[in-house]
Scaffold this motif. Sequence first.
Motif, PDB file in Angstrom:
ATOM      1  N   ALA A  32      22.254   4.314  45.859  1.00 55.62           N
ATOM      2  CA  ALA A  32      21.951   5.214  46.975  1.00 55.62           C
ATOM      3  C   ALA A  32      21.810   6.652  46.487  1.00 55.62           C
ATOM      4  O   ALA A  32      20.908   7.385  46.944  1.00 55.62           O
ATOM      5  CB  ALA A  32      23.041   5.114  48.039  1.00 55.62           C
ATOM      6  N   SER A  33      22.641   7.058  45.561  1.00 53.95           N
ATOM      7  CA  SER A  33      22.549   8.417  45.007  1.00 53.95           C
ATOM      8  C   SER A  33      21.211   8.622  44.298  1.00 53.95           C
ATOM      9  O   SER A  33      20.578   9.665  44.449  1.00 53.95           O
ATOM     10  CB  SER A  33      23.686   8.683  44.034  1.00 53.95           C
ATOM     11  N   LEU A  74      18.403   7.013  44.854  1.00 54.64           N
ATOM     12  CA  LEU A  74      17.324   7.035  45.845  1.00 54.64           C
ATOM     13  C   LEU A  74      17.266   8.362  46.590  1.00 54.64           C
ATOM     14  O   LEU A  74      16.179   8.901  46.833  1.00 54.64           O
ATOM     15  CB  LEU A  74      17.484   5.867  46.823  1.00 54.64           C
ATOM     16  N   PHE A  75      18.419   8.911  46.956  1.00 56.08           N
ATOM     17  CA  PHE A  75      18.432  10.218  47.622  1.00 56.08           C
ATOM     18  C   PHE A  75      17.954  11.322  46.677  1.00 56.08           C
ATOM     19  O   PHE A  75      17.255  12.238  47.094  1.00 56.08           O
ATOM     20  CB  PHE A  75      19.819  10.550  48.164  1.00 56.08           C
ATOM     21  N   TYR A  76      18.324  11.223  45.416  1.00 48.87           N
ATOM     22  CA  TYR A  76      17.879  12.218  44.443  1.00 48.87           C
ATOM     23  C   TYR A  76      16.353  12.221  44.340  1.00 48.87           C
ATOM     24  O   TYR A  76      15.723  13.277  44.348  1.00 48.87           O
ATOM     25  CB  TYR A  76      18.527  11.944  43.086  1.00 48.87           C
ATOM     26  N   ALA A 120      14.244  11.030  46.599  1.00 46.34           N
ATOM     27  CA  ALA A 120      13.643  11.369  47.892  1.00 46.34           C
ATOM     28  C   ALA A 120      13.614  12.869  48.137  1.00 46.34           C
ATOM     29  O   ALA A 120      12.665  13.384  48.734  1.00 46.34           O
ATOM     30  CB  ALA A 120      14.399  10.669  49.023  1.00 46.34           C
ATOM     31  N   PHE A 121      14.610  13.594  47.689  1.00 46.72           N
ATOM     32  CA  PHE A 121      14.676  15.026  47.967  1.00 46.72           C
ATOM     33  C   PHE A 121      14.167  15.889  46.808  1.00 46.72           C
ATOM     34  O   PHE A 121      14.240  17.105  46.877  1.00 46.72           O
ATOM     35  CB  PHE A 121      16.105  15.428  48.347  1.00 46.72           C
ATOM     36  N   SER A 126      11.013  13.086  51.627  1.00 49.86           N
ATOM     37  CA  SER A 126      12.037  13.356  52.636  1.00 49.86           C
ATOM     38  C   SER A 126      11.445  13.804  53.974  1.00 49.86           C
ATOM     39  O   SER A 126      12.104  13.700  54.992  1.00 49.86           O
ATOM     40  CB  SER A 126      13.014  14.415  52.132  1.00 49.86           C
ATOM     41  N   LEU A 182      13.396  12.329  57.070  1.00 44.23           N
ATOM     42  CA  LEU A 182      14.464  11.470  56.541  1.00 44.23           C
ATOM     43  C   LEU A 182      15.847  11.929  56.986  1.00 44.23           C
ATOM     44  O   LEU A 182      16.700  11.094  57.318  1.00 44.23           O
ATOM     45  CB  LEU A 182      14.395  11.416  55.010  1.00 44.23           C
ATOM     46  N   THR A 183      16.075  13.219  57.075  1.00 47.44           N
ATOM     47  CA  THR A 183      17.394  13.691  57.499  1.00 47.44           C
ATOM     48  C   THR A 183      17.655  13.356  58.966  1.00 47.44           C
ATOM     49  O   THR A 183      18.778  13.007  59.329  1.00 47.44           O
ATOM     50  CB  THR A 183      17.540  15.207  57.277  1.00 47.44           C
ATOM     51  N   LEU A 232      18.511   9.636  59.082  1.00 47.71           N
ATOM     52  CA  LEU A 232      19.868   9.361  58.595  1.00 47.71           C
ATOM     53  C   LEU A 232      20.939   9.811  59.575  1.00 47.71           C
ATOM     54  O   LEU A 232      22.018   9.226  59.639  1.00 47.71           O
ATOM     55  CB  LEU A 232      20.087  10.027  57.241  1.00 47.71           C
TER      56      LEU A 232
END
Length: 105
Positions: A39-40, A42-44, A46-47, A75, A99-100, A103
């Motif tokens: 997950a980390s 993927l978020f890295y 994505a942003f 994102s 995306l935010t 979430l």
Amino acid sequence: MQNSGKETKKKSHAKRLIKAGRHLFVAFHTLLIFTILLASALFYIAFRPDGLSLVNTFFLEPLGMEINRSQGSLSEGFSLHGLHSQTIDIKTLSLDYNLTAILKG
């Protein structure tokens, strides 16, 4: 004498349960750590500002798809202009989302 035989069976059974519990804990712990790391990552991606170019490099190009131009980010939504492959020819593909907000629920 028979009591000692039953006691050793109970101790043996208890040891097996404790050992199985340890294995279950280690498996759950490993799965949890792997999920957090995935997950980390993927978020890295994505942003990141260049996350869309990474998707192009690692996902679209190996599938034989080429794009002329891309804009946006993973994102906040993106647009792919001039998406071509052997089977498809798309002038513009746009995905608009936040995306935010997704979430947050």
